[in-house]
Design an enzyme around this catalytic site. Structure first.
Site, PDB file in Angstrom:
ATOM      1  N   ASN A  54       2.796  -6.338 -11.342  1.00 44.63           N
ATOM      2  CA  ASN A  54       2.817  -6.557  -9.887  1.00 44.63           C
ATOM      3  C   ASN A  54       2.572  -8.037  -9.595  1.00 44.63           C
ATOM      4  O   ASN A  54       3.307  -8.675  -8.853  1.00 44.63           O
ATOM      5  CB  ASN A  54       1.729  -5.740  -9.189  1.00 44.63           C
ATOM      6  CG  ASN A  54       1.765  -4.277  -9.566  1.00 44.63           C
ATOM      7  OD1 ASN A  54       2.793  -3.787 -10.003  1.00 44.63           O
ATOM      8  ND2 ASN A  54       0.660  -3.581  -9.406  1.00 44.63           N
ATOM      9  N   ASP A  55       1.512  -8.561 -10.185  1.00 43.14           N
ATOM     10  CA  ASP A  55       1.213  -9.973  -9.945  1.00 43.14           C
ATOM     11  C   ASP A  55       2.110 -10.883 -10.764  1.00 43.14           C
ATOM     12  O   ASP A  55       2.493 -11.956 -10.297  1.00 43.14           O
ATOM     13  CB  ASP A  55      -0.263 -10.254 -10.240  1.00 43.14           C
ATOM     14  CG  ASP A  55      -1.138  -9.884  -9.059  1.00 43.14           C
ATOM     15  OD1 ASP A  55      -0.770 -10.239  -7.929  1.00 43.14           O
ATOM     16  OD2 ASP A  55      -2.166  -9.216  -9.251  1.00 43.14           O
ATOM     17  N   GLU A  79      -0.960 -11.723 -15.962  1.00 41.79           N
ATOM     18  CA  GLU A  79      -0.306 -11.602 -14.652  1.00 41.79           C
ATOM     19  C   GLU A  79      -0.030 -12.964 -14.034  1.00 41.79           C
ATOM     20  O   GLU A  79       0.559 -13.072 -12.979  1.00 41.79           O
ATOM     21  CB  GLU A  79      -1.092 -10.684 -13.707  1.00 41.79           C
ATOM     22  CG  GLU A  79      -2.582 -10.845 -13.730  1.00 41.79           C
ATOM     23  CD  GLU A  79      -3.320  -9.779 -12.927  1.00 41.79           C
ATOM     24  OE1 GLU A  79      -2.689  -8.865 -12.365  1.00 41.79           O
ATOM     25  OE2 GLU A  79      -4.551  -9.879 -12.859  1.00 41.79           O
ATOM     26  N   ARG A 116      -9.374   0.206 -11.862  1.00 35.59           N
ATOM     27  CA  ARG A 116      -9.541  -0.903 -10.921  1.00 35.59           C
ATOM     28  C   ARG A 116     -10.936  -0.793 -10.291  1.00 35.59           C
ATOM     29  O   ARG A 116     -11.083  -0.173  -9.231  1.00 35.59           O
ATOM     30  CB  ARG A 116      -8.481  -0.821  -9.821  1.00 35.59           C
ATOM     31  CG  ARG A 116      -7.043  -1.118 -10.268  1.00 35.59           C
ATOM     32  CD  ARG A 116      -6.104  -0.985  -9.069  1.00 35.59           C
ATOM     33  NE  ARG A 116      -4.828  -1.635  -9.264  1.00 35.59           N
ATOM     34  CZ  ARG A 116      -3.674  -0.983  -9.485  1.00 35.59           C
ATOM     35  NH1 ARG A 116      -3.655   0.328  -9.560  1.00 35.59           N
ATOM     36  NH2 ARG A 116      -2.550  -1.660  -9.616  1.00 35.59           N
ATOM     37  N   ARG A 172     -11.290  -2.674 -15.889  1.00 37.37           N
ATOM     38  CA  ARG A 172     -10.988  -4.039 -15.456  1.00 37.37           C
ATOM     39  C   ARG A 172     -12.149  -4.557 -14.613  1.00 37.37           C
ATOM     40  O   ARG A 172     -12.605  -3.856 -13.707  1.00 37.37           O
ATOM     41  CB  ARG A 172      -9.707  -4.066 -14.622  1.00 37.37           C
ATOM     42  CG  ARG A 172      -9.461  -5.471 -14.075  1.00 37.37           C
ATOM     43  CD  ARG A 172      -8.147  -5.591 -13.387  1.00 37.37           C
ATOM     44  NE  ARG A 172      -8.169  -4.983 -12.066  1.00 37.37           N
ATOM     45  CZ  ARG A 172      -7.100  -4.948 -11.265  1.00 37.37           C
ATOM     46  NH1 ARG A 172      -5.965  -5.460 -11.678  1.00 37.37           N
ATOM     47  NH2 ARG A 172      -7.191  -4.402 -10.082  1.00 37.37           N
ATOM     48  N   HIS A 192       0.821  -1.204   0.000  1.00 40.50           N
ATOM     49  CA  HIS A 192       0.000   0.000   0.000  1.00 40.50           C
ATOM     50  C   HIS A 192       0.860   1.260   0.000  1.00 40.50           C
ATOM     51  O   HIS A 192       0.607   2.215  -0.719  1.00 40.50           O
ATOM     52  CB  HIS A 192      -0.859  -0.032   1.260  1.00 40.50           C
ATOM     53  CG  HIS A 192      -2.122   0.675   1.069  1.00 40.50           C
ATOM     54  ND1 HIS A 192      -3.251   0.051   0.616  1.00 40.50           N
ATOM     55  CD2 HIS A 192      -2.423   1.967   1.192  1.00 40.50           C
ATOM     56  CE1 HIS A 192      -4.189   0.934   0.486  1.00 40.50           C
ATOM     57  NE2 HIS A 192      -3.725   2.113   0.836  1.00 40.50           N
ATOM     58  N   ARG A 229       3.727 -10.410  -2.887  1.00 37.87           N
ATOM     59  CA  ARG A 229       3.958  -8.989  -3.190  1.00 37.87           C
ATOM     60  C   ARG A 229       3.813  -8.085  -1.973  1.00 37.87           C
ATOM     61  O   ARG A 229       4.199  -6.923  -2.009  1.00 37.87           O
ATOM     62  CB  ARG A 229       3.031  -8.524  -4.317  1.00 37.87           C
ATOM     63  CG  ARG A 229       1.571  -8.559  -3.976  1.00 37.87           C
ATOM     64  CD  ARG A 229       0.687  -8.323  -5.199  1.00 37.87           C
ATOM     65  NE  ARG A 229       0.276  -6.948  -5.372  1.00 37.87           N
ATOM     66  CZ  ARG A 229      -0.543  -6.520  -6.323  1.00 37.87           C
ATOM     67  NH1 ARG A 229      -1.028  -7.381  -7.213  1.00 37.87           N
ATOM     68  NH2 ARG A 229      -0.888  -5.271  -6.425  1.00 37.87           N
ATOM     69  N   CYS A 265       0.308  -2.372 -17.291  1.00 41.35           N
ATOM     70  CA  CYS A 265      -0.405  -1.497 -16.354  1.00 41.35           C
ATOM     71  C   CYS A 265       0.044  -1.732 -14.924  1.00 41.35           C
ATOM     72  O   CYS A 265      -0.522  -1.192 -13.994  1.00 41.35           O
ATOM     73  CB  CYS A 265      -1.911  -1.667 -16.485  1.00 41.35           C
ATOM     74  SG  CYS A 265      -2.462  -3.320 -16.043  1.00 41.35           S
TER      75      CYS A 265
HETATM   76  C1  PEP Z   1      -0.827  -5.945 -11.482  1.00 41.30           C
HETATM   77  O1  PEP Z   1      -0.963  -7.024 -10.900  1.00 41.30           O
HETATM   78  O2  PEP Z   1       0.237  -5.548 -11.985  1.00 41.30           O
HETATM   79  C2  PEP Z   1      -1.970  -5.030 -11.607  1.00 41.30           C
HETATM   80  C3  PEP Z   1      -1.891  -3.937 -12.328  1.00 41.30           C
HETATM   81  O3  PEP Z   1      -3.083  -5.328 -10.896  1.00 41.30           O
HETATM   82  P1  PEP Z   1      -3.234  -5.095  -9.313  1.00 41.30           P
HETATM   83  O4  PEP Z   1      -2.045  -4.344  -8.826  1.00 41.30           O
HETATM   84  O5  PEP Z   1      -4.500  -4.341  -9.126  1.00 41.30           O
HETATM   85  O6  PEP Z   1      -3.296  -6.506  -8.826  1.00 41.30           O
HETATM   86 MG    MG Z   2      -2.897  -7.766 -10.496  1.00 35.78          MG
END
Ligand code: PEP
Ligand code: MG
Length: 556
Positions: free
Chosen positions: A433-434, A410, A285, A321, A187, A444, A481
């Protein structure tokens, strides 16, 4: 030069005296009772006075705050002024408890009562806990919990930040963040990038630095210097004064177009995206519109929320999304069971097997919102793992009247089978990120694994390359993204790998635009080769950064 290293999660450099986030208020012991002969009436009056001081302080802060922060502070001030909590606590003092213990127990009861009412009232239970902590701190002579209220600029050091803290963080005074814990997609990291604050996470050494020490935070290098020179400080001030603007058309030095788009959560994020002159929205999101809701939002409720976003981007692309519930973003109306491994469980598109109607309603609402507004709406699903899932999602979108349907890449399996996935999906958007989390098998949210959970990992870059190759073969756009898109050096690498759009927190757009504008596509391709052959993430990052002198020139 003494320095503390951590993981840089939001680029930029800032200088300021270090301020520590107070430790969270702890529960007063269950047997905190008044001593024999104590003046219970005076003790009960202390609660009234403490609550009044808390309310006055929150009101004063709310008057100076803006947006989300103002709303959070006003809601908390209202709760502090509510006589229910204070009255219940006073009765407990009359029954022999100390004021702090009485407030704690009374707050538990009020919160339980609100939770049992459900809906909006249940969502207020969190405000009660916040007020409770503030009153207990006041009664115990401890600093108020949450982000310190300062007039002069400062660097905030904390164990980690909670979502509630972050709403009240004012980037006009808090110039950088350093946390002992937290991962690159925690966060704290996401908020820091949204606010454009340099940030370093996973730097436990920062808790040993004396409060008031002037420190220099380098959010790109992941370093905190505890004795910056006068020259360092002057350089940081010069860069901070540089105007950051984006002309609305992302491109490389030789004119290759790369759309630069904004990531937004709920409709409140729209203003920042518009102000940054984003070319549209690359990731909306939607789950952020409904966090904490115990019942599924109605189609009408959703249409209202989505229209608020689409209305701000007439003629521009907005990638909506579908709900990505699960793991770190629980939606009570979807996630019914406690799971041992929620990141590997029922999340994202997978929830359709359990709650098909929720997806159907959402697609209906997106189609209705798209029909009512002038934005170019694309829809995509999170957590797609197989080509069959992709085909099923695209078919559902078509049935709802949504013509452009894609998937997030992802899960490594989606990248490895990208030619099959993209056979039905109209586009892919890589969620780094994922993708990093699942490729490296590194949570993560865990600061200790931040070095593994890094989009510069060559293994992650190879999966991105595979996805881009499939996109080029099938003539499908492939965007990024995830937070990786906001790192100007990595953005060049991604473009070199074949990514056609980059979506990021609006604050990062001007920096990414400037660095891309100074780098040719051929150069981007060369940098991507360098990163791909590196043996680890640090080498990949270091090798690419040294080839991009423009970064230093821009203070990045
Ligand atoms: C990601 O996983 O990179 C992504 C953009 O989605 P979120 O961070 O909302 O899981
Ligand atoms: Mg994600």
């Amino acid at each position: 030069m003494p320095e503390i290293t951590g993981v840089g999660v939001s680029p930029g450099r800032a200088v300021g005296p270090l301020v520590r986030m107070p430790d969270p208020v702890t529960e007063p012991s269950r047997d905190s009772r008044l001593v024999e002969g104590a003046d219970a009436e005076a003790e009960a009056e202390r609660i009234v006075a403490a609550a009044a001081r808390v309310r006055d302080e929150l009101d004063a802060r709310a008057a100076r705050a803006h947006g989300d922060g103002k709303a959070v502070l006003e809601a908390t001030a209202l709760m502090a002024a509510d006589p229910t909590l204070v009255g219940a606590a006073q009765q407990k003092v009359a029954a022999g408890l100390t004021s702090a213990r009485a407030v704690w127990e009374a707050a538990d009861e009020v919160a339980a009562m609100l939770t049992s009412l459900g809906g909006y009232m249940a969502e207020r239970a969190r405000d009660v806990a916040d007020v409770r902590d503030r009153i207990v701190a006041e009664l115990s002579g401890l600093p108020a919990p949450g982000v310190p209220d300062r007039v002069e600029p400062f660097v905030l050091a904390a164990h980690d930040l909670a979502p509630a803290d972050t709403a009240t963080l004012d980037p006009a005074t808090c110039v950088a963040l350093v946390t002992a814990e937290g991962g690159p997609t925690s966060h704290t990291a996401i908020l820091a990038r949204a606010l454009g604050l340099p940030a370093v996470v996973s730097a436990p050494g920062v808790l040993d630095v004396a409060v008031g020490t002037v420190v220099l935070v380098d959010g790109a290098a992941g370093v905190v210097r505890t004795d910056p020179t006068a020259d360092d400080i002057e350089q940081v001030r010069k860069v901070a004064a540089r105007a950051r603007t984006f002309d609305g058309m992302g491109r490389t030095a030789d004119g290759r177009r790369v759309q630069l788009l904004a990531n937004i959560g709920d409709p409140t994020g729209v203003a920042a995206a518009v102000e940054a002159n984003a070319e549209g929205v690359g990731l909306f999101r939607t789950e952020f519109c409904f966090l904490g809701h115990t019942e599924a939002p109605t189609v009408d409720e959703q249409v209202t929320a989505y229209r608020a976003v689409l209305a701000a981007f007439p003629g521009k692309k907005v990638v909506v999304r579908t709900l990505d519930a699960g793991a770190d973003k629980p939606l009570p109306f979807l996630n019914l069971a406690d799971e041992a491994n929620p990141a590997l469980g029922m999340r994202g598109l997978r929830t359709v097997t359990r709650s098909e109607g929720v997806l159907t309603d959402q697609l209906t609402a997106i189609a209705a919102a798209a029909a009512a507004e002038g934005a170019e709406v694309w829809v995509m699903a999170p957590m797609v793992a197989t080509a069959d899932e992709a085909a099923d999602f695209v078919a559902r979108c078509a049935a709802a009247g949504l013509a452009t349907a894609g998937v997030m890449v992802e899960v490594p399996s989606a990248a490895l089978t990208a030619t099959h996935v993209l056979a039905s999906a109209h586009f892919a958007s890589i969620g780094t990120n994922d993708l990093s989390q699942y490729t490296m098998a590194a949570d993560r949210l865990l600061g200790e694994l931040a070095r593994l959970n890094d989009p510069w990992q060559p293994a992650v870059l190879r999966l991105i390359q595979l996805t881009c190759r499939a996109g080029a073969e099938l003539d499908r756009p492939v965007g990024v993204c995830g937070e990786a898109a906001a790192d100007p050096a990595l953005a060049c690498v991604l473009v070199g790998l074949g990514v056609t759009s980059l979506s990021m927190t609006p604050r990062s757009i001007p920096d990414v635009a400037d660095v891309l504008r100074a780098t040719s596509y051929e150069e981007c391709a060369r940098l991507s080769e360098l990163a791909l052959v590196a043996t680890n993430a640090a080498t990949a990052r270091g090798d690419v950064r040294t080839q991009l002198p423009v970064l230093a020139g821009l203070g990045l």
